[in-house]
Motif scaffolding. Structure first.
Motif, mmCIF file in Angstrom:
data_model
loop_
_atom_site.group_PDB
_atom_site.id
_atom_site.type_symbol
_atom_site.label_atom_id
_atom_site.label_comp_id
_atom_site.label_asym_id
_atom_site.label_seq_id
_atom_site.Cartn_x
_atom_site.Cartn_y
_atom_site.Cartn_z
ATOM 1 N N ALA A 194 0.762 -1.326 0.027
ATOM 2 C CA ALA A 194 -0.061 -0.157 -0.030
ATOM 3 C C ALA A 194 0.938 1.126 0.097
ATOM 4 N N ASP A 195 1.949 1.278 0.727
ATOM 5 C CA ASP A 195 2.671 2.439 0.750
ATOM 6 C C ASP A 195 3.463 2.582 -0.682
ATOM 7 N N ILE A 196 4.044 1.514 -1.262
ATOM 8 C CA ILE A 196 4.552 1.713 -2.473
ATOM 9 C C ILE A 196 3.414 2.220 -3.570
ATOM 10 N N ALA A 197 2.316 2.027 -3.543
ATOM 11 C CA ALA A 197 1.114 2.458 -4.266
ATOM 12 C C ALA A 197 0.981 3.890 -3.996
ATOM 13 N N ARG A 198 1.147 4.279 -2.720
ATOM 14 C CA ARG A 198 0.753 5.714 -2.321
ATOM 15 C C ARG A 198 1.893 6.533 -2.834
ATOM 16 N N ARG A 199 2.931 6.189 -2.945
ATOM 17 C CA ARG A 199 3.965 6.956 -3.470
ATOM 18 C C ARG A 199 4.090 6.931 -5.144
ATOM 19 N N ASN A 200 3.337 6.176 -5.564
ATOM 20 C CA ASN A 200 3.106 5.929 -7.051
ATOM 21 C C ASN A 200 1.653 6.833 -7.423
ATOM 22 N N GLY A 201 1.114 7.239 -6.469
ATOM 23 C CA GLY A 201 -0.077 7.904 -6.566
ATOM 24 C C GLY A 201 -1.472 7.202 -6.852
ATOM 25 N N GLU A 202 -1.237 5.839 -6.612
ATOM 26 C CA GLU A 202 -2.333 4.847 -6.986
ATOM 27 C C GLU A 202 -3.377 4.883 -5.932
ATOM 28 N N PHE A 203 -2.995 4.206 -4.649
ATOM 29 C CA PHE A 203 -3.840 4.126 -3.758
ATOM 30 C C PHE A 203 -3.039 3.942 -2.433
#
Length: 255
Positions: free
Chosen positions: A80-89
């Motif tokens: 989830a943190d990886i996705a947050r940094r990618n602007g996804e969720f």
């Protein structure tokens, strides 16, 4: 550069405390290993932690299960943190989305739908709602991961096919059927006997120079493809909603 200040629990709930801890680890100045991880690099970790959790369940060890559930949760929060940094969720949207799905698919609890008396009825309704959400054309095998081990994959595929009313148990098979539970036989004894039965099948197959995992994966693939052909022949009508006679006809035609 000074080290990041570790998050404190304060008034945070446990999950948010974990989210903030992972965020700090992956922020600049945190842990270089944590920061460089990707969805792809973490795949083995998730699989390993899931199996360790299953082992804790099998052992009946509550303390170990608590720890292993936490390790699985770390993997979820990392993704989830990886996705947050990618602007996804992010972790919050993941939780909200799955909670909303649970509410939608339990109208007998959160809505005005009639109450259900059995787990089977709940599963049937869950599957109907899934089809409705997918526009009525979702395949019953769509979400069965091909990466599952052969036996687990076979279990899920066959369960879904039978739940849809497909007569897969009527197909000709070789070998001897597993004997039914004997009078007074406990669940543990039945499971042990079932394991011995499966082990004997594995030995028999290996004696012919065949790898059981590969053989079962081929059978799984054939079942998956036949289900997809049957669904295509049903022309947009869910297999579970056909008459028994119509399902039988389509199943034979899908060979």
């Amino acid at each position: 550069m000074s080290n990041p200040v570790p998050p404190t629990q304060n008034d945070q709930n446990g999950f948010q405390f974990l989210v903030e801890t992972v965020r700090t680890l992956r922020d600049p100045g945190g842990c270089p290993w944590d920061a460089e991880q990707t969805h792809q690099s973490l795949r083995p970790n998730l699989l390993e932690e899931a199996y360790e959790m299953l082992e804790a369940i099998e052992d009946g060890d509550a303390n170990a299960l608590e720890e292993e559930l936490g390790d699985v949760m770390i993997q979820i929060v990392f993704h989830a943190d990886i996705a947050r940094r990618n602007g996804e969720f992010d972790a919050d949207s993941v939780c909200r989305k799955v909670a909303e799905k649970l509410i939608r698919r339990h109208p007998h609890v959160f809505g005005d739908a009639e109450k259900l008396d059995s787990g089977e009825d709940v599963i049937d309704r869950w599957e109907r709602i899934k089809r409705q959400e997918a526009g009525g054309v979702r395949s019953i095998v769509a979400s069965v991961p091909k990466a599952l081990p052969a036996l687990a994959q076979s279990t899920v595929l066959q369960r879904r096919a039978m739940r849809a009313g497909l007569p897969i148990a009527a197909d000709p098979i070789s070998g001897t059927d597993f004997p039914e539970r004997t009078l007074g036989e406990s669940d543990d004894d039945l499971e042990l006997r079932a394991g011995q039965f499966l082990a004997a099948v594995v030995r028999s197959v290996q004696a012919q120079g065949i790898d059981p995992e590969t053989a079962l994966l081929k059978t799984n693939s054939a079942l998956r493809e036949r289900v997809l052909r049957a669904e295509e022949l049903a022309e947009g009508t869910a297999l579970a909603e056909l008459s028994g006679e119509e399902r039988e006809r389509i199943w034979q035609q899908a060979r």
